[in-house]
Design a protein around this motif. Structure first.
Motif, short mmCIF file in Angstrom:
data_model
loop_
_atom_site.label_atom_id
_atom_site.label_comp_id
_atom_site.label_asym_id
_atom_site.label_seq_id
_atom_site.Cartn_x
_atom_site.Cartn_y
_atom_site.Cartn_z
N UNK A 6 0.82 -1.21 0.00
CA UNK A 6 0.00 0.00 0.00
C UNK A 6 0.86 1.26 0.00
N UNK A 7 2.01 1.19 0.67
CA UNK A 7 2.92 2.35 0.72
C UNK A 7 3.72 2.50 -0.58
N UNK A 8 3.55 1.59 -1.51
CA UNK A 8 4.23 1.62 -2.81
C UNK A 8 5.75 1.63 -2.66
N UNK A 9 6.26 0.71 -1.81
CA UNK A 9 7.70 0.65 -1.58
C UNK A 9 8.30 -0.71 -1.94
N UNK A 10 7.53 -1.59 -2.59
CA UNK A 10 8.09 -2.90 -2.95
C UNK A 10 8.58 -2.96 -4.39
N UNK A 11 8.24 -1.98 -5.19
CA UNK A 11 8.66 -1.97 -6.59
C UNK A 11 10.19 -2.07 -6.70
N UNK A 12 10.66 -3.06 -7.46
CA UNK A 12 12.09 -3.24 -7.66
C UNK A 12 12.79 -3.96 -6.51
N UNK A 15 5.05 -4.73 -8.26
CA UNK A 15 6.37 -4.52 -8.86
C UNK A 15 7.52 -5.15 -8.11
N UNK A 16 7.22 -5.95 -7.10
CA UNK A 16 8.27 -6.63 -6.34
C UNK A 16 8.50 -8.04 -6.85
N UNK A 17 9.57 -8.65 -6.38
CA UNK A 17 9.86 -10.05 -6.67
C UNK A 17 9.67 -10.83 -5.38
N UNK A 18 8.80 -11.84 -5.41
CA UNK A 18 8.53 -12.65 -4.23
C UNK A 18 9.37 -13.91 -4.28
N UNK A 19 9.99 -14.25 -3.14
CA UNK A 19 10.76 -15.48 -3.02
C UNK A 19 10.28 -16.24 -1.79
N UNK A 20 10.39 -17.55 -1.84
CA UNK A 20 10.00 -18.41 -0.72
C UNK A 20 11.27 -18.75 0.06
N UNK A 21 11.68 -17.83 0.93
CA UNK A 21 12.88 -18.01 1.75
C UNK A 21 12.55 -17.66 3.19
N UNK A 25 18.72 -4.94 -0.03
CA UNK A 25 19.43 -3.70 0.25
C UNK A 25 19.25 -2.65 -0.83
N UNK A 26 18.19 -2.76 -1.61
CA UNK A 26 17.92 -1.76 -2.65
C UNK A 26 17.75 -0.38 -2.01
N UNK A 27 18.37 0.61 -2.62
CA UNK A 27 18.29 1.98 -2.09
C UNK A 27 16.85 2.45 -2.12
N UNK A 28 16.45 3.29 -1.22
CA UNK A 28 17.28 3.95 -0.22
C UNK A 28 17.33 3.25 1.14
N UNK A 29 16.54 2.17 1.35
CA UNK A 29 16.47 1.56 2.68
C UNK A 29 16.55 0.04 2.60
N UNK A 30 17.17 -0.55 3.60
CA UNK A 30 17.23 -2.00 3.69
C UNK A 30 15.88 -2.53 4.17
N UNK A 31 15.41 -3.59 3.53
CA UNK A 31 14.16 -4.24 3.87
C UNK A 31 14.45 -5.69 4.24
N UNK A 32 14.02 -6.09 5.44
CA UNK A 32 14.20 -7.46 5.91
C UNK A 32 12.82 -8.07 6.04
N UNK A 33 12.57 -9.20 5.36
CA UNK A 33 11.26 -9.82 5.40
C UNK A 33 11.38 -11.30 5.76
N UNK A 34 10.29 -11.85 6.27
CA UNK A 34 10.24 -13.25 6.65
C UNK A 34 8.83 -13.78 6.41
N UNK A 35 8.70 -15.11 6.35
CA UNK A 35 7.45 -15.71 5.90
C UNK A 35 6.38 -15.92 6.98
N UNK A 36 6.82 -16.41 8.17
CA UNK A 36 5.81 -16.92 9.11
C UNK A 36 6.40 -17.04 10.51
N UNK A 37 5.55 -17.32 11.50
CA UNK A 37 6.03 -17.45 12.87
C UNK A 37 7.15 -18.49 13.02
#
Length: 181
Positions: A114-120, A137-143, A149-161
């Motif tokens: 919704x914040x439009x920050x996943x593109x690229x 516009x993002x790329x989803x991976x099952x990891x 580390x795409x500029x301007x901010x690092x994004x750390x994501x995870x799948x589940x509990x």
């Protein structure tokens, strides 16, 4: 360093709030609960009500400059409520604009969409979000954990509990790295 945890008044998956909160506290940093309304938030364990937690600050009164990073816990309802709140979405976007790290788990990336920050960017999430991420516009991976580390901010994501241990170790390390001059 203060770390913002942005959650809706209800619907956050409790373990996705409490385990990252503990991880931040264990590093010596200060977690702060930010929500769209004052008072308390209602956490859930899947679809059942769990504990309540006091809100430290309302998102409309919060400023990205006060915080070194942002954590977006999941739960199905939590990010759905957040993405409907303009101030919450602006708060999330401001972390990216400021180049500050953001960590998100499970359904949390809905707010990122919704914040439009996943593109690229490349990220992971609960499997049902993959189409939303791709459409944004993002790329989803099952990891287990993905650091983008795409500029301007690092994004750390995870799948589940089940990925919380790795998620907490990774995002706290990335937040500490970002805080170094």
């Amino acid at each position: 360093m203060r770390i913002a945890f942005l959650v809706a008044p209800e619907g956050v998956e409790q373990v996705e709030l409490t385990e990252p909160w503990k991880a931040v506290s264990d590093t010596g940093d200060t977690p702060r609960l930010i929500s769209t309304k004052p008072g308390e938030i209602q956490a859930f364990q899947h679809l059942d009500k769990a504990d309540t937690f006091p809100v430290d600050q309302v998102v409309g009164d919060a400023s990205v400059e006060e915080y070194g990073g942002l954590v977006l816990p999941g739960g199905v309802a939590n990010p759905d409520f957040l993405r409907m709140d303009e101030k919450a979405v602006e708060f999330v976007r401001a972390f990216f604009d400021a180049g500050k790290p953001v960590a998100s788990i499970c359904h949390g990336p809905w707010t990122l969409v919704e914040a439009d920050v996943v593109r690229g960017r490349t990220l992971t999430s609960w499997r049902s979000l993959r189409t939303d991420i791709r459409n944004a516009g993002g790329t989803w991976v099952d990891e287990q954990v993905k650091v983008c580390e795409a500029a301007p901010a690092t994004l750390i994501t995870s799948r589940k509990p089940g990925d919380l241990k790795a998620f907490c170790a990774t995002f706290t390390e990335e937040f500490a790295r970002a805080a170094k001059p």
